[in-house]
Write an enzyme that holds these catalytic residues in place. Sequence first.
Site, PDB file in Angstrom:
ATOM      1  N   ARG A 179      55.811  36.953  34.123  1.00  0.00           N
ATOM      2  CA  ARG A 179      54.793  35.661  34.335  1.00  0.00           C
ATOM      3  C   ARG A 179      55.416  34.375  34.586  1.00  0.00           C
ATOM      4  O   ARG A 179      54.697  33.708  35.237  1.00  0.00           O
ATOM      5  CB  ARG A 179      53.942  35.852  33.040  1.00  0.00           C
ATOM      6  CG  ARG A 179      52.993  37.149  32.934  1.00  0.00           C
ATOM      7  CD  ARG A 179      52.360  37.265  31.484  1.00  0.00           C
ATOM      8  NE  ARG A 179      51.289  38.498  31.617  1.00  0.00           N
ATOM      9  CZ  ARG A 179      50.720  38.945  30.904  1.00  0.00           C
ATOM     10  NH1 ARG A 179      50.824  38.399  29.332  1.00  0.00           N
ATOM     11  NH2 ARG A 179      49.615  40.002  30.973  1.00  0.00           N
ATOM     12  N   TYR A 210      48.364  39.362  40.138  1.00  0.00           N
ATOM     13  CA  TYR A 210      49.410  40.306  39.528  1.00  0.00           C
ATOM     14  C   TYR A 210      50.073  39.826  38.152  1.00  0.00           C
ATOM     15  O   TYR A 210      50.000  38.580  37.787  1.00  0.00           O
ATOM     16  CB  TYR A 210      50.319  41.057  40.439  1.00  0.00           C
ATOM     17  CG  TYR A 210      51.125  40.078  41.337  1.00  0.00           C
ATOM     18  CD1 TYR A 210      51.395  38.676  40.863  1.00  0.00           C
ATOM     19  CD2 TYR A 210      51.975  40.695  42.463  1.00  0.00           C
ATOM     20  CE1 TYR A 210      52.376  37.949  41.776  1.00  0.00           C
ATOM     21  CE2 TYR A 210      52.900  40.112  43.342  1.00  0.00           C
ATOM     22  CZ  TYR A 210      52.973  38.536  42.881  1.00  0.00           C
ATOM     23  OH  TYR A 210      53.983  37.975  43.608  1.00  0.00           O
ATOM     24  N   GLU A 211      50.790  40.612  37.564  1.00  0.00           N
ATOM     25  CA  GLU A 211      51.337  40.449  36.308  1.00  0.00           C
ATOM     26  C   GLU A 211      50.335  39.655  35.297  1.00  0.00           C
ATOM     27  O   GLU A 211      50.437  38.989  34.380  1.00  0.00           O
ATOM     28  CB  GLU A 211      52.346  39.243  36.443  1.00  0.00           C
ATOM     29  CG  GLU A 211      53.609  39.982  37.242  1.00  0.00           C
ATOM     30  CD  GLU A 211      53.918  41.148  36.994  1.00  0.00           C
ATOM     31  OE1 GLU A 211      54.056  41.521  35.654  1.00  0.00           O
ATOM     32  OE2 GLU A 211      54.686  42.073  37.938  1.00  0.00           O
ATOM     33  N   GLY A 212      48.993  40.381  35.335  1.00  0.00           N
ATOM     34  CA  GLY A 212      48.068  39.970  34.291  1.00  0.00           C
ATOM     35  C   GLY A 212      47.078  38.764  35.119  1.00  0.00           C
ATOM     36  O   GLY A 212      47.562  37.803  35.369  1.00  0.00           O
TER      37      GLY A 212
END
Length: 572
Positions: A297, A424-426
Amino acid sequence: MSYAPPVTEQLFVLDHIVDIAGLAASERYAAASPDLVEAIVHGAGDFAAGEYAPLNRIGDTVGAKWDDGRVTLPPGFREAYAAYVEGGWGSINGPEAQGGQGLPFALATVIMEDLGTANMGFSLVNMLTPGAIEALIAHGSDAQKEEWLPKLISGAWTGTMNLTEPQAGSDVGALRTQATPAADGSWRIKGTKIFITFGEHDLTDNIVHLVLARTPGAPAGTRGISLFLVPKFRLDADGAPGAPNDVRCVSIEHKLGIHASPTCVMSYGDNDDCHGWLIGAEHGGMRAMFTMMNNARLNVGLQGVQIAERATQQAVAYARERVQGGKPIVEHPDVRRMLMRMKALTQAARALVYLASGQVDRAHLGDADARARLDLLTPLAKAYGTDAGCEVASLGVQVHGGMGFVEETGAAQHYRDIRIAPIYEGTNGIQAADLVGRKLGLEGGAAFAALIADIRREAADEGALMVLTDAVEQAAAWMQGGGASADDRLAGSYPFLTMLSVATCGWLMARQGRIAAGLLAQGEGDPAFLRMKQAAARYYLDQIVPEATGLAASAMGGAGLLYSVDAETFAA
């Protein structure tokens, strides 16, 4: 256009935001002397500009290609990646015991910034391996560390993160991939994963997949998930890639951008012979995976900085050359407005992400306050960094006018490439929910209170920033009070995240502007750089900070209006 590494800016932020000298005062990071830091920053920029940047265009126009389970990158990519490994650029902050250089993560952040600014799609191969390394360091056995870390740290092998499944999306608890114990102590993995970055490629002779799966009888939801190391090739007695594992890339996605990054659908155990090894405790997969995700993140937030820097460089060059009305368009007020905003947002996002990277290093030194601050800053860095990157890339297209909409100028590629980063990545919405749901309450609210106190102490003379800080505190109190429901907090979470991010960046920009003014007065440093730094800081504080104050109504508006119509009415 070519990439000019922002070395002076990077060193300035390392000095005055990260406090790299303070890190070097510790025994762990004592090797990070000023001379070495400067050499690494200059060297990384030169490498990225010379090896990665020339491949940016072909990476976009040709991209990764799939053929019967094999993925190949365009000409030149394999050689550039080999040069990355040969130069030791992936080992900067790896543990010395496994062949790393033991230097601060903040320096690795500079390297990742340069690689991604030069070629964002390609640099994704470099981005997830550090997360796999962190997961193995934190949760792997001694034997796993000895067997896998040296090659991952050197970059000779790459790592992936396998969470998402077709039916699950962001609901990780709904995954179905199975892991069954085998007589030899390994596990047999069976299932399908999607959106796997560089899940298959031709750059290295092995790929190390970290795969979330369920063991027999595991509890439902995320509590029943375990993490497994699943290599493309199993290792022989000498530790070299041997027998192929039962792992296959079924296809790659056709995407809006980052065409040089193969986004793979991975199938495990089609022939019931996919060997995996448990990392950490059974049912401890989410804890181990979050070690990877938190690293990723921050690096995704850094992608916002990367594209913002590249788009700004290109827009400035174009505006200085393009003549309209008898003068270069850089002389027109509206173009100046856009360029100044691009500069200010880029510098603010960089300061935020670099600040977080410094907290990673201080947390590794055992600083509990740094760990709490890192936890608080991570959703800000990921979400605000990528939002800033999207806005700056869009402004870059606008500065180019009609030519910005034409692919050959390159401005459109920046816009297309960065659009994935808020997803992406949350997603950034998940980051906002994490902020108001978990991070505001860290240590009974002490982590949030400490950040606000630092902003007030150092920037008390910045009136607009203090008004925003008051609004942030008021919104936080409303969210943590008994009157706001869970839906109310979530409805206001995104504007609140933006408010807190801008307040934090305002604090960092005020510091940089003040330091730049002092250096100018003393006749030190590059005058042009310092004047631009002052101007960008002033623009951020005078124009971007007040905008964020206006988000208070949204942050505290509640969910009532959002649910004043039913789902069917949205289709009206």
